[in-house]
Design a protein around this motif. Structure first.
Motif, PDB file in Angstrom:
ATOM      1  N   GLY A 283       0.807  -1.210   0.000  1.00  0.00           N
ATOM      2  CA  GLY A 283       0.000   0.000   0.000  1.00  0.00           C
ATOM      3  C   GLY A 283       0.836   1.253   0.000  1.00  0.00           C
ATOM      4  N   GLY A 284       0.157   2.357   0.156  1.00  0.00           N
ATOM      5  CA  GLY A 284       0.863   3.626   0.194  1.00  0.00           C
ATOM      6  C   GLY A 284      -0.078   4.785  -0.007  1.00  0.00           C
ATOM      7  N   ARG A 285       0.540   5.963   0.006  1.00  0.00           N
ATOM      8  CA  ARG A 285      -0.207   7.208  -0.153  1.00  0.00           C
ATOM      9  C   ARG A 285      -0.415   7.489  -1.640  1.00  0.00           C
ATOM     10  NH1 ARG A 285      -2.001  11.328   2.414  1.00  0.00           N
ATOM     11  NH2 ARG A 285      -1.855  10.663   4.574  1.00  0.00           N
ATOM     12  N   TYR A 286      -1.539   8.073  -1.988  1.00  0.00           N
ATOM     13  CA  TYR A 286      -1.774   8.445  -3.391  1.00  0.00           C
ATOM     14  C   TYR A 286      -2.465   9.811  -3.412  1.00  0.00           C
ATOM     15  CZ  TYR A 286      -6.082   5.926  -2.135  1.00  0.00           C
ATOM     16  OH  TYR A 286      -7.215   5.475  -1.494  1.00  0.00           O
ATOM     17  N   ASP A 287      -1.678  10.829  -3.086  1.00  0.00           N
ATOM     18  CA  ASP A 287      -2.241  12.170  -2.908  1.00  0.00           C
ATOM     19  C   ASP A 287      -2.740  12.797  -4.210  1.00  0.00           C
ATOM     20  OD1 ASP A 287      -1.759  11.929  -0.239  1.00  0.00           O
ATOM     21  OD2 ASP A 287       0.022  13.211  -0.204  1.00  0.00           O
ATOM     22  N   GLY A 288      -2.283  12.255  -5.360  1.00  0.00           N
ATOM     23  CA  GLY A 288      -2.674  12.901  -6.620  1.00  0.00           C
ATOM     24  C   GLY A 288      -3.781  12.178  -7.375  1.00  0.00           C
ATOM     25  N   LEU A 289      -4.190  10.993  -6.906  1.00  0.00           N
ATOM     26  CA  LEU A 289      -5.086  10.158  -7.719  1.00  0.00           C
ATOM     27  C   LEU A 289      -6.490  10.751  -7.887  1.00  0.00           C
ATOM     28  CD1 LEU A 289      -5.513   7.587  -9.352  1.00  0.00           C
ATOM     29  CD2 LEU A 289      -6.022   6.374  -7.230  1.00  0.00           C
ATOM     30  N   VAL A 290      -7.040  11.295  -6.803  1.00  0.00           N
ATOM     31  CA  VAL A 290      -8.405  11.821  -6.891  1.00  0.00           C
ATOM     32  C   VAL A 290      -8.448  12.971  -7.905  1.00  0.00           C
ATOM     33  CG1 VAL A 290     -10.315  12.884  -5.615  1.00  0.00           C
ATOM     34  CG2 VAL A 290      -8.969  11.068  -4.540  1.00  0.00           C
ATOM     35  N   ALA A 291      -7.445  13.839  -7.860  1.00  0.00           N
ATOM     36  CA  ALA A 291      -7.396  14.947  -8.826  1.00  0.00           C
ATOM     37  C   ALA A 291      -7.178  14.403 -10.240  1.00  0.00           C
ATOM     38  CB  ALA A 291      -6.291  15.926  -8.447  1.00  0.00           C
ATOM     39  N   GLU A 292      -6.337  13.372 -10.355  1.00  0.00           N
ATOM     40  CA  GLU A 292      -6.077  12.742 -11.659  1.00  0.00           C
ATOM     41  C   GLU A 292      -7.383  12.206 -12.267  1.00  0.00           C
ATOM     42  OE1 GLU A 292      -3.080  12.515 -13.206  1.00  0.00           O
ATOM     43  OE2 GLU A 292      -4.023  11.423 -14.868  1.00  0.00           O
ATOM     44  N   CYS A 293      -8.279  11.756 -11.398  1.00  0.00           N
ATOM     45  CA  CYS A 293      -9.554  11.206 -11.882  1.00  0.00           C
ATOM     46  C   CYS A 293     -10.624  12.289 -12.036  1.00  0.00           C
ATOM     47  CB  CYS A 293     -10.044  10.116 -10.937  1.00  0.00           C
ATOM     48  SG  CYS A 293      -8.993   8.664 -10.936  1.00  0.00           S
ATOM     49  N   GLY A 294     -10.246  13.539 -11.821  1.00  0.00           N
ATOM     50  CA  GLY A 294     -11.192  14.619 -12.096  1.00  0.00           C
ATOM     51  C   GLY A 294     -11.790  15.293 -10.877  1.00  0.00           C
ATOM     52  N   GLY A 295     -11.338  14.916  -9.665  1.00  0.00           N
ATOM     53  CA  GLY A 295     -11.899  15.533  -8.456  1.00  0.00           C
ATOM     54  C   GLY A 295     -10.991  16.613  -7.896  1.00  0.00           C
ATOM     55  N   GLN A 296     -11.415  17.163  -6.747  1.00  0.00           N
ATOM     56  CA  GLN A 296     -10.578  18.122  -6.025  1.00  0.00           C
ATOM     57  C   GLN A 296      -9.411  17.351  -5.426  1.00  0.00           C
ATOM     58  OE1 GLN A 296     -11.140  21.465  -5.126  1.00  0.00           O
ATOM     59  NE2 GLN A 296     -12.907  21.589  -6.496  1.00  0.00           N
ATOM     60  N   SER A 297      -8.293  18.023  -5.261  1.00  0.00           N
ATOM     61  CA  SER A 297      -7.136  17.363  -4.667  1.00  0.00           C
ATOM     62  C   SER A 297      -7.511  16.782  -3.293  1.00  0.00           C
ATOM     63  CB  SER A 297      -6.019  18.399  -4.528  1.00  0.00           C
ATOM     64  OG  SER A 297      -5.040  17.864  -3.690  1.00  0.00           O
ATOM     65  N   THR A 298      -7.312  15.474  -3.119  1.00  0.00           N
ATOM     66  CA  THR A 298      -7.714  14.793  -1.881  1.00  0.00           C
ATOM     67  C   THR A 298      -6.605  13.831  -1.455  1.00  0.00           C
ATOM     68  OG1 THR A 298      -9.999  14.815  -2.706  1.00  0.00           O
ATOM     69  CG2 THR A 298      -9.571  13.389  -0.822  1.00  0.00           C
ATOM     70  N   PRO A 299      -5.803  14.219  -0.480  1.00  0.00           N
ATOM     71  CA  PRO A 299      -4.734  13.315  -0.056  1.00  0.00           C
ATOM     72  C   PRO A 299      -5.317  12.022   0.507  1.00  0.00           C
ATOM     73  CG  PRO A 299      -4.955  15.154   1.481  1.00  0.00           C
ATOM     74  CD  PRO A 299      -5.858  15.446   0.324  1.00  0.00           C
ATOM     75  N   SER A 300      -4.737  10.893   0.113  1.00  0.00           N
ATOM     76  CA  SER A 300      -5.336   9.608   0.489  1.00  0.00           C
ATOM     77  C   SER A 300      -4.265   8.547   0.681  1.00  0.00           C
ATOM     78  CB  SER A 300      -6.279   9.124  -0.621  1.00  0.00           C
ATOM     79  OG  SER A 300      -7.203  10.129  -0.961  1.00  0.00           O
ATOM     80  N   ILE A 301      -4.629   7.525   1.412  1.00  0.00           N
ATOM     81  CA  ILE A 301      -3.697   6.401   1.616  1.00  0.00           C
ATOM     82  C   ILE A 301      -4.485   5.120   1.825  1.00  0.00           C
ATOM     83  CG2 ILE A 301      -3.475   7.063   4.087  1.00  0.00           C
ATOM     84  CD1 ILE A 301      -0.596   5.732   3.863  1.00  0.00           C
ATOM     85  N   GLY A 302      -3.898   3.987   1.428  1.00  0.00           N
ATOM     86  CA  GLY A 302      -4.582   2.711   1.620  1.00  0.00           C
ATOM     87  C   GLY A 302      -3.638   1.551   1.414  1.00  0.00           C
ATOM     88  N   PHE A 303      -4.189   0.363   1.524  1.00  0.00           N
ATOM     89  CA  PHE A 303      -3.407  -0.847   1.236  1.00  0.00           C
ATOM     90  C   PHE A 303      -4.348  -1.935   0.777  1.00  0.00           C
ATOM     91  CE2 PHE A 303      -4.514  -1.677   5.770  1.00  0.00           C
ATOM     92  CZ  PHE A 303      -5.147  -2.894   5.612  1.00  0.00           C
ATOM     93  N   ALA A 304      -3.784  -3.009   0.248  1.00  0.00           N
ATOM     94  CA  ALA A 304      -4.583  -4.210  -0.010  1.00  0.00           C
ATOM     95  C   ALA A 304      -3.782  -5.429   0.427  1.00  0.00           C
ATOM     96  CB  ALA A 304      -4.960  -4.313  -1.481  1.00  0.00           C
ATOM     97  N   ILE A 305      -4.523  -6.388   0.958  1.00  0.00           N
ATOM     98  CA  ILE A 305      -3.924  -7.645   1.423  1.00  0.00           C
ATOM     99  C   ILE A 305      -4.457  -8.770   0.547  1.00  0.00           C
ATOM    100  CG2 ILE A 305      -4.069  -9.347   3.316  1.00  0.00           C
ATOM    101  CD1 ILE A 305      -3.841  -7.078   5.293  1.00  0.00           C
ATOM    102  N   GLY A 306      -3.589  -9.636   0.077  1.00  0.00           N
ATOM    103  CA  GLY A 306      -4.016 -10.766  -0.749  1.00  0.00           C
ATOM    104  C   GLY A 306      -4.523 -11.894   0.143  1.00  0.00           C
TER     105      GLY A 306
END
Ligand code: HAM
Length: 421
Positions: A283-306
């Protein structure tokens, strides 16, 4: 072919589904403790979302997607991961308007066309969380600690948490250039994949599994030495929070992760006994993804477990709980004429919340007792001609072996009283 599941997919058979339910219940409980709410998104999305979200040069997008055109000529893709889809849903349903911070989790199948092997499948399942809205390092710490706590609660020790910062659009380009300068003279020694990564995505060369590439990139500059002030302060603060919480971590300057959206914090949890597929969480932080998808800049973080990998690890360590297939009551009529009374009793018992079953294969009483033992059933309610005539049931406690004639309508109470003892 007709009778074989597609390569890289697995059936979860009744004997194994209890293990999945156990893991999922533990996941749900941890998410409840931390205040993460479940989100369920479709298993396919517009292909464009993944191209934009994950990055066209990543292996996941360029080699591993299950993409198809539907009957309406739309290009759709079975989700290879869920972060981009959660961001899409977050924007589509304006979750940002409901609260400043959205804490979401998901459990579900993902699809990647990769070479199957133990721990790597084409359809696999992830549990993931996404926290959208907070830029502070305490958010990173919470997300990481949730993953660690889940794995520990399942009984997995000897986990290794690897941590890195991959910078931001301000400092990363400078690092990228420094890295390319360092590697430029040695590109011929890199594997074919890394040669093509050199221009498009040079940081991926750092975590290539090919030993030759690892050798070439030894001595390459580390991104943590090139971070801007903001990224550096964020990383230092995160490390101090983790240390204060007693979470062990190993700094790994080569950890870059395979998806383009990461900024600042990147982490992976490995469970070494799984061998080559030892990454159980990423996982990790993805501070630019929401804006990349067309939204307001929204700092975010997450992970996934297999989840398949977790299951393999739990199996390996003998950490899966024993499955209890037992039932409260087995209803056993003697002779066809008593089947209706037995069936009515079965329905009533179930309606009242007892786990109950009966024979549907016209077995004789001996066969039925065998079946009751096989479950095992705590009680058997036998209804022969005599019992039927008197409106009674012969109730056998299978533990003590004691049989008692009980009024048909009182069976439920009697069982419940004995079970409480
Ligand atoms: P990922 O590292 O691609 O990250 O996958 C996360 C985990 O999914 C891996 O650590 C592994 O346990 C499991 N996994 C991945 N591919 C397979 C496979 N083919 N077979 C079995 N298990 C697999 C992501 O997917 C990001 N969306 C994580 C994330 C969420 N980052 C931020 N938020």
């Amino acid at each position: 072919m007709l009778l074989t599941a597609p390569r890289g997919t697995q059936d979860i058979l009744p004997g194994a589904s209890a293990n999945w339910q156990y893991i999922e219940a533990t996941v749900r409980d941890i998410c409840r403790l931390y205040g993460y709410k479940e989100i369920r998104t479709p298993v396919f999305e517009h292909t464009e979302l993944f191209l934009r979200g994950i990055g066209e040069t990543t292996d996941v997008v360029s080699k591993e997607m299950y993409t198809f055109t539907d009957r309406g000529e739309r290009s759709l893709t079975l989700r290879p991961e869920n972060t981009a889809a959660v961001v899409r849903a977050f924007l589509e349903h304006k979750l940002y308007a409901e609260s400043l911070l959205s804490k979401l989790f998901y459990i579900g199948p993902m699809f990647r066309y990769d070479r199957p092997q133990a721990g790597r499948y084409r359809q696999f399942h992830q549990f993931g969380i996404e926290a959208l809205g907070s830029k502070g390092p305490a958010m990173d710490a919470e997300v990481i600690i949730l993953a660690v706590q889940l794995l520990e609660r399942l009984g997995l020790n000897d986990l290794k948490l690897f941590l890195n910062s991959v910078g931001c659009p301000e400092c990363r380009p400078l690092y990228r250039t420094a890295l390319q300068e360092n590697l430029r003279e040695k590109t011929e020694a890199l594997c074919g994949d890394c040669q093509s990564r050199f221009e498009r995505n040079p940081m991926r060369i750092l975590d290539c599994k090919n030993p030759k590439c690892a050798e070439v990139s030894t001595g390459a500059p580390h991104i943590v030495d090139c971070l801007c002030e903001d990224c550096n302060a964020h990383f230092e603060h995160l490390k101090s929070l983790l240390a204060a919480a007693g979470i062990d971590f190993v700094l790994n300057p080569r950890l870059v992760r395979g998806l383009d959206y990461y900024t600042k914090t990147a982490f992976e949890i490995q469970y070494a006994p799984l061998g080559s597929q030892s990454a159980v969480c990423g996982g990790g932080r993805y501070d630019g993804l929401v804006a990349e998808c067309g939204g307001q800049s929204t700092p975010s973080i997450g992970f996934a477990i297999g989840l398949e990998r977790i299951l393999l690890a739990l199996e390996k360590q003998g950490l899966l709980p024993e499955v209890n297939n037992g039932i409260d009551v087995f209803v056993a009529p003697i002779g066809k004429e008593n089947q209706s009374i037995a069936f009515k009793l079965l329905c009533d018992l179930r309606k009242n919340g007892l786990t109950a079953d009966m024979d549907f294969m016209d077995r004789n009483i001996k066969g039925q007792m065998k079946q009751a033992n096989k479950y095992p059933a705590r009680f058997v309610a036998i209804i022969g001609d005599e019992e039927a005539l008197q409106g009674k049931v012969m109730l056998k406690n299978m533990q003590s072996g004691i049989q008692e004639l009980v009024d048909n309508i009182a069976v439920q109470n009697k069982i419940q009283l004995e079970m409480e003892d």
